[in-house]
Design an enzyme around this catalytic site. Structure first.
Site, PDB file in Angstrom:
ATOM      1  N   ARG A 263      51.307  38.486  48.231  1.00 48.76           N
ATOM      2  CA  ARG A 263      50.186  38.751  49.139  1.00 48.76           C
ATOM      3  C   ARG A 263      48.869  38.479  48.438  1.00 48.76           C
ATOM      4  NH1 ARG A 263      49.220  45.216  49.317  1.00 48.76           N
ATOM      5  NH2 ARG A 263      50.089  45.723  47.292  1.00 48.76           N
TER       6      ARG A 263
ATOM      7  N   LYS B 190      43.649  39.545  47.105  1.00 54.27           N
ATOM      8  CA  LYS B 190      44.914  40.295  47.251  1.00 54.27           C
ATOM      9  C   LYS B 190      44.901  40.979  48.605  1.00 54.27           C
ATOM     10  CE  LYS B 190      47.159  44.223  44.874  1.00 54.27           C
ATOM     11  NZ  LYS B 190      47.127  44.932  43.586  1.00 54.27           N
TER      12      LYS B 190
ATOM     13  N   ASP C 294      56.263  42.479  35.434  1.00 57.34           N
ATOM     14  CA  ASP C 294      55.368  41.605  36.209  1.00 57.34           C
ATOM     15  C   ASP C 294      53.986  42.228  36.367  1.00 57.34           C
ATOM     16  OD1 ASP C 294      57.190  43.285  37.808  1.00 57.34           O
ATOM     17  OD2 ASP C 294      55.912  42.693  39.475  1.00 57.34           O
ATOM     18  N   ASN C 295      53.836  43.464  35.941  1.00 59.72           N
ATOM     19  CA  ASN C 295      52.526  44.111  36.014  1.00 59.72           C
ATOM     20  C   ASN C 295      51.930  44.302  34.632  1.00 59.72           C
ATOM     21  OD1 ASN C 295      52.717  44.243  38.787  1.00 59.72           O
ATOM     22  ND2 ASN C 295      53.551  46.310  38.815  1.00 59.72           N
TER      23      ASN C 295
ATOM     24  N   ASP D  77      47.059  45.384  38.340  1.00 60.15           N
ATOM     25  CA  ASP D  77      47.876  45.855  39.464  1.00 60.15           C
ATOM     26  C   ASP D  77      47.801  47.370  39.646  1.00 60.15           C
ATOM     27  OD1 ASP D  77      48.414  43.327  40.199  1.00 60.15           O
ATOM     28  OD2 ASP D  77      50.563  43.371  39.791  1.00 60.15           O
TER      29      ASP D  77
HETATM   30  P1  AMP Z   1      53.585  45.461  42.763  1.00 63.83           P
HETATM   31  O1  AMP Z   1      54.637  46.243  42.061  1.00 63.83           O
HETATM   32  O2  AMP Z   1      52.704  46.253  43.676  1.00 63.83           O
HETATM   33  O3  AMP Z   1      52.754  44.687  41.773  1.00 63.83           O
HETATM   34  O4  AMP Z   1      54.306  44.417  43.731  1.00 63.83           O
HETATM   35  C1  AMP Z   1      55.533  43.825  43.427  1.00 63.83           C
HETATM   36  C2  AMP Z   1      55.740  42.552  44.198  1.00 63.83           C
HETATM   37  O5  AMP Z   1      55.757  42.776  45.606  1.00 63.83           O
HETATM   38  C3  AMP Z   1      54.669  41.490  43.954  1.00 63.83           C
HETATM   39  O6  AMP Z   1      55.325  40.276  43.778  1.00 63.83           O
HETATM   40  C4  AMP Z   1      53.840  41.524  45.207  1.00 63.83           C
HETATM   41  O7  AMP Z   1      53.256  40.275  45.473  1.00 63.83           O
HETATM   42  C5  AMP Z   1      54.849  41.911  46.262  1.00 63.83           C
HETATM   43  N1  AMP Z   1      54.239  42.609  47.405  1.00 63.83           N
HETATM   44  C6  AMP Z   1      53.692  43.839  47.409  1.00 63.83           C
HETATM   45  N2  AMP Z   1      53.230  44.159  48.628  1.00 63.83           N
HETATM   46  C7  AMP Z   1      53.478  43.112  49.450  1.00 63.83           C
HETATM   47  C8  AMP Z   1      53.240  42.823  50.845  1.00 63.83           C
HETATM   48  N3  AMP Z   1      52.643  43.680  51.654  1.00 63.83           N
HETATM   49  N4  AMP Z   1      53.655  41.615  51.296  1.00 63.83           N
HETATM   50  C9  AMP Z   1      54.257  40.735  50.503  1.00 63.83           C
HETATM   51  N5  AMP Z   1      54.508  40.934  49.197  1.00 63.83           N
HETATM   52  C10 AMP Z   1      54.128  42.113  48.667  1.00 63.83           C
HETATM   53 MG    MG Z   2      52.314  43.398  40.693  1.00 65.33          MG
END
Ligand code: AMP
Ligand code: MG
Length: 481
Positions: free
Chosen positions: A90, A110, A250-251, A260
């Site tokens: 996103r 984002k 990944d963070n 993140d």
């Molecule tokens: P995060 O742990 O918040 O960094 O997110 C983990 C993964 O989920 C990342 O690859 C984000 O791009 C994806 N992600 C989180 N929220 C959404 C959303 N609403 N739509 C699509 N992908 C998402």
């Molecule tokens: Mg992330």
């Protein structure tokens, strides 16, 4: 019309084909700027007035000239389980703004729409979580912690569906030294594509450690730099009671910036097991576990880099293992540096680490931030404020003379320069976000002004200084999805 000062380069697109998908953010039906970071804009050589005239640049729509919008691919261990295919689900990287001082900053949106990496997600974000990222990242920067920055939050005019119901959609524009994550390396390691892995390593080194270019041991030296930056970063988090909440690989950015901001929050009463995130059921990312996860994540980076390290297999692994075993000691040294500063200790004595450890044992339950802040008053002989933080003062009372023996005339002043009086208190964050969601940005702006001036005296800012009232209860946070 004056131009905004944006000076895009797109080195990621140029140098790393195959690691991204080029696509535009969704066009927002009714883009409006909610907050714009004038000071950051100016620091980057941008004209805030021109930026303010272009909400569509931030909410998604027409892109500023020179931008090339891409979603980056990466992999990562999430709560310990490996996903070979993650990526910006996103988010859209618009390119790098090269500031007048020559520094290069990623500019990323984002909440700006679906990408091939969205999996089940809608690619969107709600206004609350995006304002939260803005607030906490700006607080971290003001606290002196390496962090991505927030340039703006814009609403899109869309309504998005979340568990809480229908919410206004928003996008945060974030600025970062880069978006290269541990998971970016894992992506190509998992595919056993050594050429792509090498290109990524060269790119990361050119951006973050250009002095290593040309060295035969550049990959190992780069790993060593990342270890150093991350040890320093997590030590700073620990010193502030910051709980990131999703330290997935990944963070974790190789730049050493905090990245993140999802379910993160600041601990109030000291408790090593503090967890805020609703999905962290086993406390993997609890406050006191962060230094262990640091080592775990860096081990994943080291593994990913193995194919790039010249030499005989066993020798390479033995060398990496030695480096990984060294992380605990390097982290501990960084933590002791942080704690010496917090405690006002000049120089370095062998017993300092134990002094810090023993304070922690004595302060269970006491407010983390205020304990250190009020210790500065105690250094000048006034213990009243400190006493008010402890239900049982006996343990801390026994500790104080040992600490006093290490103080000097400048201790209190130095402590006041490093121990904040205002952090983003959870109840204040919630109050500000609730008001913002209801259309009143006043409390958000007031809180932002407070957390971006985190040092100084308590007087006159009590509403932002004091812990949450008992009735606030245990704080639970949710990922920004
Ligand atoms: P995060 O742990 O918040 O960094 O997110 C983990 C993964 O989920 C990342 O690859 C984000 O791009 C994806 N992600 C989180 N929220 C959404 C959303 N609403 N739509 C699509 N992908 C998402
Ligand atoms: Mg992330």
């Amino acid at each position: 019309m004056k131009d905004a000062g944006l000076n895009f380069d797109n080195s990621w697109v140029r140098d790393l084909p195959g690691t991204f998908v080029e696509l535009a953010p969704d066009a927002a039906p009714d883009p409006r700027l909610l907050v714009l970071n004038d000071a950051l804009a100016e620091a980057l050589g941008l004209d805030p007035a021109v930026l303010a005239a272009h909400p569509e640049w931030f909410a998604g729509g027409d892109l500023p000239e020179g931008a090339r919008s891409v979603a980056l691919a990466y992999a990562g261990h999430q709560f310990g389980g490996f996903s070979a295919q993650l990526g910006d689900g996103r988010a859209h990287l618009l390119g790098e703004h090269v500031a007048p001082d020559g520094r290069r900053w990623d500019l990323q949106l984002k909440g700006s729409g679906r990408t091939p990496f969205s999996r089940g997600g809608d690619g969107k974000a709600a206004v609350g979580p995006m304002l939260r990222e803005y607030l906490i990242s700006e607080a971290m920067a003001a606290l002196g912690v390496p962090s991505t920055r927030s340039l703006a939050v814009a609403t899109t005019g869309e309504t998005i569906r979340r568990e809480a119901g229908l919410l206004p959609g928003a996008v945060v524009a974030r600025v970062a030294a880069s978006h290269i994550r541990v998971g970016s390396f894992q992506f190509w390691a998992a595919r056993e594509d050594v050429a792509q892995l090498a290109a990524l390593a060269d790119y990361a080194i050119a951006r973050h450690d250009p002095d290593l270019i040309g060295r035969e041991d550049h990959v190992v030296a780069f790993l060593d730099r990342v270890i150093g930056r991350q040890c320093r970063l997590i030590a700073q988090w620990m010193g502030l009671g910051f709980v990131h909440g999703v330290m997935n690989t990944d963070n974790m950015a190789v730049s050493g910036e905090t990245i993140d901001y999802g379910p993160c929050a600041f601990m109030e009463g000291y408790a090593p097991g503090t967890v805020f995130s609703s999905i962290d059921r086993n406390g993997r990312y609890a406050y006191a576990n962060q230094p262990l996860i640091l080592g775990w994540n860096l081990a994943r980076l080291a593994e990913a880099l193995v194919p790039l390290i010249p030499g005989e297999g066993e020798a390479v692994v033995a060398d990496l293992n030695a480096r990984l075993s060294g992380i605990a000691g390097r982290y501990r040294a960084e933590w002791e540096v942080v704690m010496r500063r917090k405690l006002g200790l000049a120089g370095e004595e062998p017993a300092d680490g134990a002094l810090a450890d023993d304070l922690l044992s004595a302060m269970t339950g006491a407010d983390w931030t205020l304990t250190f802040h009020r210790l500065a008053d105690a250094a000048e002989g006034d213990e009243t404020g400190l006493r008010g933080l402890f239900e049982d003062f006996a343990a801390i009372e026994a500790w104080l003379p040992r600490w006093r023996a290490r103080l000097d005339k400048g201790s209190a002043a130095r402590m006041r320069g490093v121990n904040p009086v205002v952090i983003p208190r959870n109840h204040k964050v919630e109050e500000a976000l609730a008001a913002a969601e209801a259309g009143d940005l006043g409390p958000f702006q007031a809180l932002l002004a407070q957390v971006t001036r985190p040092f100084g005296a308590e007087r006159g800012r009590e509403a932002y200084v004091l812990p949450a009232p008992k009735g606030f209860g245990d704080y639970v946070t949710f990922c920004g999805t």
